[in-house]
Enzyme design. Structure first.
Site, PDB file in Angstrom:
ATOM      1  N   GLY A  12       0.845  -1.208   0.000  1.00  0.00           N
ATOM      2  CA  GLY A  12       0.000   0.000   0.000  1.00  0.00           C
ATOM      3  C   GLY A  12       0.870   1.244   0.000  1.00  0.00           C
ATOM      4  N   THR A 114       6.498  -6.479   2.023  1.00  0.00           N
ATOM      5  CA  THR A 114       7.624  -6.070   1.176  1.00  0.00           C
ATOM      6  C   THR A 114       8.944  -6.530   1.783  1.00  0.00           C
ATOM      7  OG1 THR A 114       6.373  -4.117   0.544  1.00  0.00           O
ATOM      8  CG2 THR A 114       8.748  -4.050   0.140  1.00  0.00           C
ATOM      9  N   ASP A 136       0.553   2.297   9.018  1.00  0.00           N
ATOM     10  CA  ASP A 136       0.187   1.460  10.174  1.00  0.00           C
ATOM     11  C   ASP A 136       1.241   1.487  11.293  1.00  0.00           C
ATOM     12  OD1 ASP A 136      -2.034   0.805   8.743  1.00  0.00           O
ATOM     13  OD2 ASP A 136      -1.337  -1.190   8.153  1.00  0.00           O
TER      14      ASP A 136
HETATM   15  O1  F6P Z   1      -1.089  -1.338   5.223  1.00  0.00           O
HETATM   16  C1  F6P Z   1      -1.631  -0.084   5.064  1.00  0.00           C
HETATM   17  C2  F6P Z   1      -3.109  -0.160   4.893  1.00  0.00           C
HETATM   18  O2  F6P Z   1      -3.518   1.152   4.619  1.00  0.00           O
HETATM   19  C3  F6P Z   1      -3.898  -0.750   6.053  1.00  0.00           C
HETATM   20  O3  F6P Z   1      -4.068   0.122   7.127  1.00  0.00           O
HETATM   21  C4  F6P Z   1      -5.179  -1.141   5.377  1.00  0.00           C
HETATM   22  O4  F6P Z   1      -5.803  -2.184   6.080  1.00  0.00           O
HETATM   23  C5  F6P Z   1      -4.718  -1.590   4.033  1.00  0.00           C
HETATM   24  O5  F6P Z   1      -3.495  -0.938   3.783  1.00  0.00           O
HETATM   25  C6  F6P Z   1      -5.675  -1.310   2.908  1.00  0.00           C
HETATM   26  O6  F6P Z   1      -5.164  -1.892   1.764  1.00  0.00           O
HETATM   27  P1  F6P Z   1      -5.570  -1.605   0.262  1.00  0.00           P
HETATM   28  O7  F6P Z   1      -4.754  -0.464  -0.229  1.00  0.00           O
HETATM   29  O8  F6P Z   1      -5.190  -2.855  -0.437  1.00  0.00           O
HETATM   30  O9  F6P Z   1      -7.030  -1.302   0.226  1.00  0.00           O
END
Ligand code: F6P
Length: 357
Positions: A12, A114, A136
């Site tokens: 992400g 990663t 996070d």
């Molecule tokens: O790991 C970061 C994060 O923003 C988390 O807090 C959240 O659960 C997740 O990514 C959301 O992921 P995606 O971008 O796949 O919707």
């Protein structure tokens, strides 16, 4: 001697990725003879051989830019060694493309997933340096990750703004904040935003205690209650289930997430109008805060120093307030959870914030 460095962003996105890329590139260009290769869309670009040469000018103007100029993708670690329908051996392809690009080192910017793949590649003999990013803040071995503090700023602003509308309408407002496994973002923004209830994945909650907290406020003539709930938080009852079962139970009950289920429970029990706000990916968007610009820059520069010293197989970290590094093999993929006795948790409890645990 000239070094050729490949760079990718995976998982992400978050604010500060471009600032960190810039930090690595400007410091490397300043300290030694270097060429950069930008790899598109995370490990997928390394698997597919999708990359381009980058000039020094490509790294200008990045300090304040959100997202990632390289693109990113979630390429789950658990599938890295799996041969799927496309019949591609991903690990072999990554090694082949690393050689084909003539790389001396690969810099990977990402979170826990990663880092796991970075460690796998290091074990396969590639020279890898990791930089820890995520809103996070859940990467083991580092006090903080870049992206986190910008997200804290944004989530806090959401909570701040919700106060006025909650007050106008005499409502209970649940703000669902990103963080599936770890509740750092909810804890920091919840306390900074003056939430009355904070619910974290690390501390399964009792809905009756949440209702009690709401009723206690009503009995003291408070017109509203603000609940900061991490997206991955769950009840004590749900804690007995496996992760997938928990998600299925919420869907079966007809709710799109735990927040909406809790809102329904509170509204039925108290008669108070209860609304849910989900800022979601808003918390990952836009320009990094000055704190994150500085952190990402420092992490990037330190990454370049590790490359200069040929100290590979490491990930950059903030250790007890100082920039340093950890071996990838020691920290890759280990989640840093909020401890129950975390000092902010203790302070929040002492001042009457309800965790319902
Ligand atoms: O790991 C970061 C994060 O923003 C988390 O807090 C959240 O659960 C997740 O990514 C959301 O992921 P995606 O971008 O796949 O919707």
């Amino acid at each position: 001697m000239k070094r050729r460095i490949g760079i990718l962003t995976s998982g992400g996105d978050c604010p500060g990725l471009n600032a960190a890329i810039r930090g690595v590139a400007l410091a490397a260009h300043n300290m030694f003879d270097v060429e950069f290769v930008g790899i598109a869309d995370g490990y997928q670009g390394l698997i597919d051989g999708d990359y381009k040469e980058m000039k020094t000018s490509d790294f200008h103007g990045l300090l304040t830019l959100g997202g990632t100029i390289l693109g990113t993708r979630r390429t789950p670690y658990r599938n890295m060694r799996k041969i799927e329908e496309d019949n591609v051996d991903k690990v072999a392809s990554m090694k082949k493309n690393y050689k084909k690009m003539g790389l001396d080192c690969l810099v990977t910017l990402g979170g826990n997933g990663t880092h796991k793949t970075a460690n796998l590649l290091a074990e396969e003999g590639l020279n890898v340096i990791g930089l820890p990013k995520t809103i996070d803040n859940d990467i083991w071995g580092t006090d903080v990750t870049f992206g986190f503090h910008t997200a804290v700023d944004l989530a806090t602003e959401v909570i701040d703004r919700i106060h006025t509308t909650a007050n106008s309408h005499q409502r209970v407002m649940i703000i669902e904040i990103m963080g599936n496994k770890a509740g750092w973002l909810t804890l920091y923004s919840g306390v900074a935003g003056g939430a009355d209830v904070v619910l974290l994945p690390e501390m399964p909650y009792d809905p009756n205690k949440v209702i009690e907290a709401v009723e206690k406020r009503t009995s003291k003539d408070r017109r509203f209650t603000i609940i900061a709930l991490a997206e991955g938080a769950f009840t004590k009852e749900a804690a007995k289930m496996k992760r997938k079962e928990r998600a299925a139970a919420i869907k079966e009950a007809g709710f799109s997430s735990n927040s909406f289920m809790l809102a329904d429970t509170i509204q039925n029990a108290t008669g108070l109008e209860t609304r849910v706000v989900v800022p979601g990916h808003y918390l990952r968007g836009g320009s990094p805060s000055p704190y994150d610009r500085l952190l990402a820059t420092q992490f990037g520069v330190y990454g370049a120093q590790l490359i200069r010293d040929e100290n590979y197989g490491q990930t950059v970290a903030m250790i007890d307030g100082k920039i340093g590094h950890n071996p990838l093999s020691a920290v890759a993929g280990i989640t840093k959870f909020v401890p129950k006795d975390d000092q902010i948790v203790r302070a929040a409890k002492d001042m009457g914030i309800c965790f319902a645990d």
